[in-house]
Design an enzyme around this catalytic site. Structure first.
Site, PDB file in Angstrom:
ATOM      1  N   GLY A   1      -3.949   2.550  -7.665  1.00 62.21           N
ATOM      2  CA  GLY A   1      -5.150   3.531  -7.808  1.00 62.21           C
ATOM      3  C   GLY A   1      -5.611   4.329  -6.474  1.00 62.21           C
ATOM      4  O   GLY A   1      -5.168   3.789  -5.340  1.00 62.21           O
TER       5      GLY A   1
ATOM      6  N   ARG B   1     -13.541   6.953  -5.189  1.00 63.20           N
ATOM      7  CA  ARG B   1     -15.083   6.919  -4.417  1.00 63.20           C
ATOM      8  C   ARG B   1     -14.946   6.641  -3.057  1.00 63.20           C
ATOM      9  O   ARG B   1     -15.759   6.652  -2.259  1.00 63.20           O
ATOM     10  CB  ARG B   1     -15.758   6.079  -5.264  1.00 63.20           C
ATOM     11  CG  ARG B   1     -16.458   6.778  -6.546  1.00 63.20           C
ATOM     12  CD  ARG B   1     -17.138   5.717  -7.432  1.00 63.20           C
ATOM     13  NE  ARG B   1     -16.410   4.732  -7.918  1.00 63.20           N
ATOM     14  CZ  ARG B   1     -16.868   3.506  -8.668  1.00 63.20           C
ATOM     15  NH1 ARG B   1     -18.038   3.331  -8.594  1.00 63.20           N
ATOM     16  NH2 ARG B   1     -15.924   2.805  -9.335  1.00 63.20           N
TER      17      ARG B   1
ATOM     18  N   GLN C   1       4.011   3.672 -10.066  1.00 62.20           N
ATOM     19  CA  GLN C   1       3.432   3.978 -11.240  1.00 62.20           C
ATOM     20  C   GLN C   1       3.134   5.385 -10.944  1.00 62.20           C
ATOM     21  O   GLN C   1       2.016   5.797 -10.102  1.00 62.20           O
ATOM     22  CB  GLN C   1       2.283   3.349 -11.271  1.00 62.20           C
ATOM     23  CG  GLN C   1       1.396   3.577 -12.759  1.00 62.20           C
ATOM     24  CD  GLN C   1       0.189   3.076 -12.508  1.00 62.20           C
ATOM     25  OE1 GLN C   1      -0.525   2.779 -11.508  1.00 62.20           O
ATOM     26  NE2 GLN C   1      -0.498   2.798 -13.589  1.00 62.20           N
TER      27      GLN C   1
ATOM     28  N   GLY D   1      -5.374  -5.461  -6.012  1.00 61.03           N
ATOM     29  CA  GLY D   1      -5.144  -5.117  -4.450  1.00 61.03           C
ATOM     30  C   GLY D   1      -6.175  -4.886  -3.961  1.00 61.03           C
ATOM     31  O   GLY D   1      -6.517  -4.700  -2.568  1.00 61.03           O
ATOM     32  N   ASP D   2      -7.500  -4.663  -4.559  1.00 63.28           N
ATOM     33  CA  ASP D   2      -8.766  -4.198  -4.023  1.00 63.28           C
ATOM     34  C   ASP D   2      -9.769  -5.338  -3.924  1.00 63.28           C
ATOM     35  O   ASP D   2     -11.041  -5.073  -3.909  1.00 63.28           O
ATOM     36  CB  ASP D   2      -9.249  -3.003  -4.471  1.00 63.28           C
ATOM     37  CG  ASP D   2      -9.764  -3.229  -6.080  1.00 63.28           C
ATOM     38  OD1 ASP D   2      -9.415  -4.421  -6.590  1.00 63.28           O
ATOM     39  OD2 ASP D   2     -10.385  -2.430  -6.646  1.00 63.28           O
TER      40      ASP D   2
ATOM     41  N   ASN E   1     -14.903 -10.851 -14.596  1.00 61.13           N
ATOM     42  CA  ASN E   1     -13.312 -11.061 -14.493  1.00 61.13           C
ATOM     43  C   ASN E   1     -13.030 -10.713 -13.063  1.00 61.13           C
ATOM     44  O   ASN E   1     -13.281  -9.578 -12.800  1.00 61.13           O
ATOM     45  CB  ASN E   1     -12.698 -10.008 -15.739  1.00 61.13           C
ATOM     46  CG  ASN E   1     -11.128  -9.816 -15.188  1.00 61.13           C
ATOM     47  OD1 ASN E   1     -10.495 -10.833 -14.751  1.00 61.13           O
ATOM     48  ND2 ASN E   1     -10.628  -8.811 -15.668  1.00 61.13           N
TER      49      ASN E   1
ATOM     50  N   TYR F   1      -6.005   1.050  39.879  1.00 60.30           N
ATOM     51  CA  TYR F   1      -5.122   1.139  39.091  1.00 60.30           C
ATOM     52  C   TYR F   1      -3.803   0.411  39.270  1.00 60.30           C
ATOM     53  O   TYR F   1      -3.000   0.751  40.260  1.00 60.30           O
ATOM     54  CB  TYR F   1      -4.799   2.619  38.441  1.00 60.30           C
ATOM     55  CG  TYR F   1      -3.574   2.696  37.599  1.00 60.30           C
ATOM     56  CD1 TYR F   1      -3.648   2.027  36.269  1.00 60.30           C
ATOM     57  CD2 TYR F   1      -2.040   3.181  38.007  1.00 60.30           C
ATOM     58  CE1 TYR F   1      -2.588   1.926  35.588  1.00 60.30           C
ATOM     59  CE2 TYR F   1      -1.212   3.151  37.019  1.00 60.30           C
ATOM     60  CZ  TYR F   1      -1.208   2.513  35.737  1.00 60.30           C
ATOM     61  OH  TYR F   1      -0.249   2.648  34.836  1.00 60.30           O
TER      62      TYR F   1
ATOM     63  N   ASN G   1      -5.267  -9.301  48.215  1.00 55.70           N
ATOM     64  CA  ASN G   1      -6.620  -8.498  48.034  1.00 55.70           C
ATOM     65  C   ASN G   1      -6.155  -7.104  48.075  1.00 55.70           C
ATOM     66  O   ASN G   1      -5.513  -6.433  48.929  1.00 55.70           O
ATOM     67  CB  ASN G   1      -7.299  -9.041  49.232  1.00 55.70           C
ATOM     68  CG  ASN G   1      -8.593  -8.434  49.394  1.00 55.70           C
ATOM     69  OD1 ASN G   1      -9.602  -8.977  48.525  1.00 55.70           O
ATOM     70  ND2 ASN G   1      -8.863  -7.156  49.853  1.00 55.70           N
TER      71      ASN G   1
ATOM     72  N   TYR H   1       4.520   6.590  37.956  1.00 58.06           N
ATOM     73  CA  TYR H   1       5.237   7.639  37.242  1.00 58.06           C
ATOM     74  C   TYR H   1       5.389   8.885  37.975  1.00 58.06           C
ATOM     75  O   TYR H   1       4.663   9.445  38.655  1.00 58.06           O
ATOM     76  CB  TYR H   1       4.413   7.912  35.988  1.00 58.06           C
ATOM     77  CG  TYR H   1       4.940   8.770  34.926  1.00 58.06           C
ATOM     78  CD1 TYR H   1       6.060   8.312  34.476  1.00 58.06           C
ATOM     79  CD2 TYR H   1       4.036   9.965  34.724  1.00 58.06           C
ATOM     80  CE1 TYR H   1       6.468   9.372  33.443  1.00 58.06           C
ATOM     81  CE2 TYR H   1       4.494  10.586  33.521  1.00 58.06           C
ATOM     82  CZ  TYR H   1       5.736  10.474  32.898  1.00 58.06           C
ATOM     83  OH  TYR H   1       6.211  11.165  31.909  1.00 58.06           O
TER      84      TYR H   1
HETATM   85  C1  UD1 Z   1     -10.720  -4.332 -13.247  1.00 62.45           C
HETATM   86  C2  UD1 Z   1     -10.726  -4.939 -14.404  1.00 62.45           C
HETATM   87  C3  UD1 Z   1     -12.164  -5.597 -14.471  1.00 62.45           C
HETATM   88  C4  UD1 Z   1     -12.256  -6.564 -13.441  1.00 62.45           C
HETATM   89  C5  UD1 Z   1     -12.218  -5.869 -12.000  1.00 62.45           C
HETATM   90  C6  UD1 Z   1     -12.337  -6.957 -10.928  1.00 62.45           C
HETATM   91  C7  UD1 Z   1      -9.279  -3.766 -16.086  1.00 62.45           C
HETATM   92  C8  UD1 Z   1      -9.269  -2.948 -17.314  1.00 62.45           C
HETATM   93  N1  UD1 Z   1     -10.461  -4.108 -15.424  1.00 62.45           N
HETATM   94  O1  UD1 Z   1     -11.412  -3.208 -13.154  1.00 62.45           O
HETATM   95  O2  UD1 Z   1     -12.384  -6.402 -15.968  1.00 62.45           O
HETATM   96  O3  UD1 Z   1     -13.367  -7.229 -13.480  1.00 62.45           O
HETATM   97  O4  UD1 Z   1     -10.854  -5.055 -12.134  1.00 62.45           O
HETATM   98  O5  UD1 Z   1     -12.206  -6.189  -9.646  1.00 62.45           O
HETATM   99  O6  UD1 Z   1      -8.370  -4.321 -15.531  1.00 62.45           O
HETATM  100  N2  UD1 Z   1      -4.784   0.241 -10.509  1.00 62.45           N
HETATM  101  C9  UD1 Z   1      -3.219   0.722 -10.628  1.00 62.45           C
HETATM  102  N3  UD1 Z   1      -2.969   1.605 -11.470  1.00 62.45           N
HETATM  103  C10 UD1 Z   1      -3.954   2.120 -12.265  1.00 62.45           C
HETATM  104  C11 UD1 Z   1      -5.322   1.829 -12.140  1.00 62.45           C
HETATM  105  C12 UD1 Z   1      -5.597   0.787 -11.302  1.00 62.45           C
HETATM  106  O7  UD1 Z   1      -2.575   0.139  -9.683  1.00 62.45           O
HETATM  107  O8  UD1 Z   1      -3.558   2.873 -13.178  1.00 62.45           O
HETATM  108  C13 UD1 Z   1      -4.797  -0.822  -9.334  1.00 62.45           C
HETATM  109  C14 UD1 Z   1      -5.765  -0.595  -8.342  1.00 62.45           C
HETATM  110  O9  UD1 Z   1      -5.293   0.164  -7.323  1.00 62.45           O
HETATM  111  C15 UD1 Z   1      -6.509  -1.481  -8.148  1.00 62.45           C
HETATM  112  C16 UD1 Z   1      -6.472  -2.256  -9.442  1.00 62.45           C
HETATM  113  O10 UD1 Z   1      -5.741  -1.951 -10.110  1.00 62.45           O
HETATM  114  O11 UD1 Z   1      -6.254  -2.303  -7.080  1.00 62.45           O
HETATM  115  C17 UD1 Z   1      -7.815  -2.553 -10.263  1.00 62.45           C
HETATM  116  O12 UD1 Z   1      -8.110  -1.043 -10.468  1.00 62.45           O
HETATM  117  P1  UD1 Z   1      -9.464  -0.699 -10.706  1.00 62.45           P
HETATM  118  O13 UD1 Z   1      -9.680   0.686 -11.338  1.00 62.45           O
HETATM  119  O14 UD1 Z   1     -10.365  -0.809  -9.383  1.00 62.45           O
HETATM  120  O15 UD1 Z   1     -10.305  -1.668 -11.793  1.00 62.45           O
HETATM  121  P2  UD1 Z   1     -11.528  -1.985 -12.134  1.00 62.45           P
HETATM  122  O16 UD1 Z   1     -12.333  -0.987 -12.925  1.00 62.45           O
HETATM  123  O17 UD1 Z   1     -12.259  -2.724 -10.813  1.00 62.45           O
HETATM  124 CA    CA Z   2     -11.903  -2.420  -8.721  1.00 59.54          CA
END
Ligand code: UD1
Ligand code: CA
Length: 473
Positions: free
Chosen positions: A11, A15, A77, A107-108, A174, A370, A381, A391
């Site tokens: 992703g 934001r 992707q 990953g976030d 979740n 330096y 000293n 240099y």
């Molecule tokens: C997701 C979960 C939500 C959970 C939350 C926890 C889903 C539908 N929802 O929501 O239930 O509570 O995480 O943080 O899974 N990413 C991709 N490709 C994409 C979209 C996202 O690799 O097409 C990656 C993003 O980089 C990110 C992770 O997946 O690291 C989660 O995506 P994000 O869009 O942040 O999901 P949330 O809306 O937070």
């Molecule tokens: Ca998220």
């Protein structure tokens, strides 16, 4: 059992308003993705696949620079159509490693930990589940998928945007971390659609699909509620930084480290500090920094990959990739650049820069100096304002200074040059030739005295003023 992991990092994180993928935003100086991958490695997982998408080359760069314990590959992707779609991209990886379980992680969400990963796996395997969702109960569930439980236990995950008012009130959420049977995941992925509020492929739909097929689905509630915390914007990222910062400082407090004030203090995850050490405000300890016992560090120090002995006093010092031995005192306003070894008892004073140099035991470099590319002996000293001229515009050369030497104020040591043991250089000298042991080198113009110079100059000046008063030109 063939247990593997998939980390979702495709992703953009709009934001965050960043030119990099969101997962590369730092928490305590390390990308969120690093926290997640290292948690997998600590849990003993050996094969990981990262899904990259937005600015994929930056993920490649990060992975290439990383020293991985595990085998980490990445898949692209190209279009980000949701978390379910991201996992679809790993089909080949899943098929190549089938026959076990796969851990899926966001990953976030940096605070996932090895204990949660392994306890969830234990529950997953002992219950024979097709999927086990890692959940936690938090005070502010806004934005997270809600865990909906019914009479028969866990029923579904409903995304915030798809929730009814009653579902919004649920505070079990979740984490985005799940253990799937690899074969079960492959089967369910083929059946998810984009029929939801965001028109995306939700990975979470796999769970309902497996439930409907009559498979066992479990939810493992982590006792560490931070595991769910993710950052979608800068405010949340700052919040994660604050949580991590105070958590780590708390651990050091428990180990007998004193923090006089935590303002501006941050300590990296890998840093170790010996007991009895005091940390003052504005101090950042980064990377693999190791600090001994009974030191005073701060105010305002930055130490990155620095090994510090015991009884060391650092005040307003920035030091990088260096070693500082016991009982050294440095500061204020000193920079120690990479490749330095400051030996026991040395004193480095204000406005000094040291680079790629060894400073011997009990040597003093007290002010405005330096020292670059130099090998300095013990008990040397340095007067005020010494410069090693290392240099020539093309190449760098070393300066060697023997034990007990005395370098006069404002000496330039033009490298390559060697100052012998117990040798002296006179103040203001520019030394271009080696100085033998015990010798004094003076290199400066002979002093010329103009007697009564000021008297004559003033007489001339007074006469001019007098003439002006009397209207003479
Ligand atoms: C997701 C979960 C939500 C959970 C939350 C926890 C889903 C539908 N929802 O929501 O239930 O509570 O995480 O943080 O899974 N990413 C991709 N490709 C994409 C979209 C996202 O690799 O097409 C990656 C993003 O980089 C990110 C992770 O997946 O690291 C989660 O995506 P994000 O869009 O942040 O999901 P949330 O809306 O937070
Ligand atoms: Ca998220």
């Amino acid at each position: 059992m063939n247990n593997i992991a998939v980390v979702l990092a495709g992703g953009q994180g709009k934001r965050m308003k960043s030119d990099s993928p969101k997962v590369l935003c730092n928490v305590l100086g390390e990308p969120m993705l690093e926290w997640v991958i290292s948690a997998c490695e600590s849990a003993g997982l050996e094969k990981l696949c990262v899904v990259k998408g937005f600015c994929a080359e930056k993920i490649d760069e990060y992975l290439a620079a990383r020293k991985s314990k595990s085998e980490v590959t990445a898949v692209l992707q190209a279009e980000q159509l949701g978390t379910g779609h991201a996992v679809m991209m790993t089909e080949e990886f899943l098929k190549a490693n089938a026959g076990g379980n796969v851990l899926i992680l966001n990953g976030d969400a940096p605070f996932i930990d090895a204990e949660t990963i392994n306890s969830a796996l234990d529950e997953h395997t002992s219950t024979g589940s097709a999927v086990t969702v890692v959940t936690a109960k938090i005070d502010d569930p806004k934005g997270y998928g809600r865990i909906i439980r019914g009479a028969n236990g866990f029923e579904a995950i409903v995304e915030h945007k798809d929730c009814t008012p009653e579902q919004l009130a649920v505070n079990e959420v979740n984490s985005g971390c799940y253990w799937f049977g690899t074969a079960d995941l492959l089967e369910a992925l083929g059946e998810i659609t984009t029929d939801n509020a965001q028109g995306e492929y939700y990975l979470t739909d796999c769970i309902e699909i497996l439930l409907k097929k009559g498979r066992t689905v479990g939810a493992f509630t982590s006792c560490n509620p931070s595991v769910v915390l993710g950052a979608n914007d800068r405010r949340a990222l700052l919040e994660l930084n604050n949580i991590a910062r105070m958590e780590i400082i708390g651990r050091h407090l428990d180990n007998g480290i004193e923090f006089t004030c935590t303002d501006g203090v941050s300590v990296g995850r890998a840093v170790t500090i010996g007991r009895g050490t005091v940390i003052h405000a504005g101090t950042e300890l980064r990377g693999n920094t190791v600090i001994g016992e009974n030191c005073v560090i701060g105010r305002n120090c930055i130490l990155e990959n620095v090994t510090v002995g015991s009884g060391v006093d650092l005040n307003n010092v920035q030091a990088f990739d260096s070693v500082i031995d016991d009982d050294v005192k440095i500061g204020p306003f000193v920079q120690v650049r990479p490749g330095c070894h400051i030996k026991r008892g040395a004193k480095i004073g204000d406005f000094v820069e040291i680079k790629n140099s060894t400073i011997g035991e009990y040597t003093a470099v007290a002010h405005l100096t330096y020292v670059g590319d130099s090998d300095v002996g013990a008990n040397v000293n340095f007067g005020c304002g010494v410069v090693t001229v290392n240099y020539n515009g093309e190449k760098k050369f070393r300066t060697v200074i023997g034990d007990n030497a005395f370098i006069g104020c404002n000496t330039n040591l033009v490298a390559p040059v060697k100052i012998g043991n117990s040798a002296y250089t006179a103040a203001g000298s520019t030394i271009t030739k080696d100085v033998p042991d015990n010798a004094l080198a003076i290199e400066r113009g002979k002093q010329d005295i103009k007697a009564d110079y000021a008297v004559k100059k003033l007489a001339h000046h007074r006469q001019k003023l007098e003439d002006k008063k009397n209207g003479k030109k």
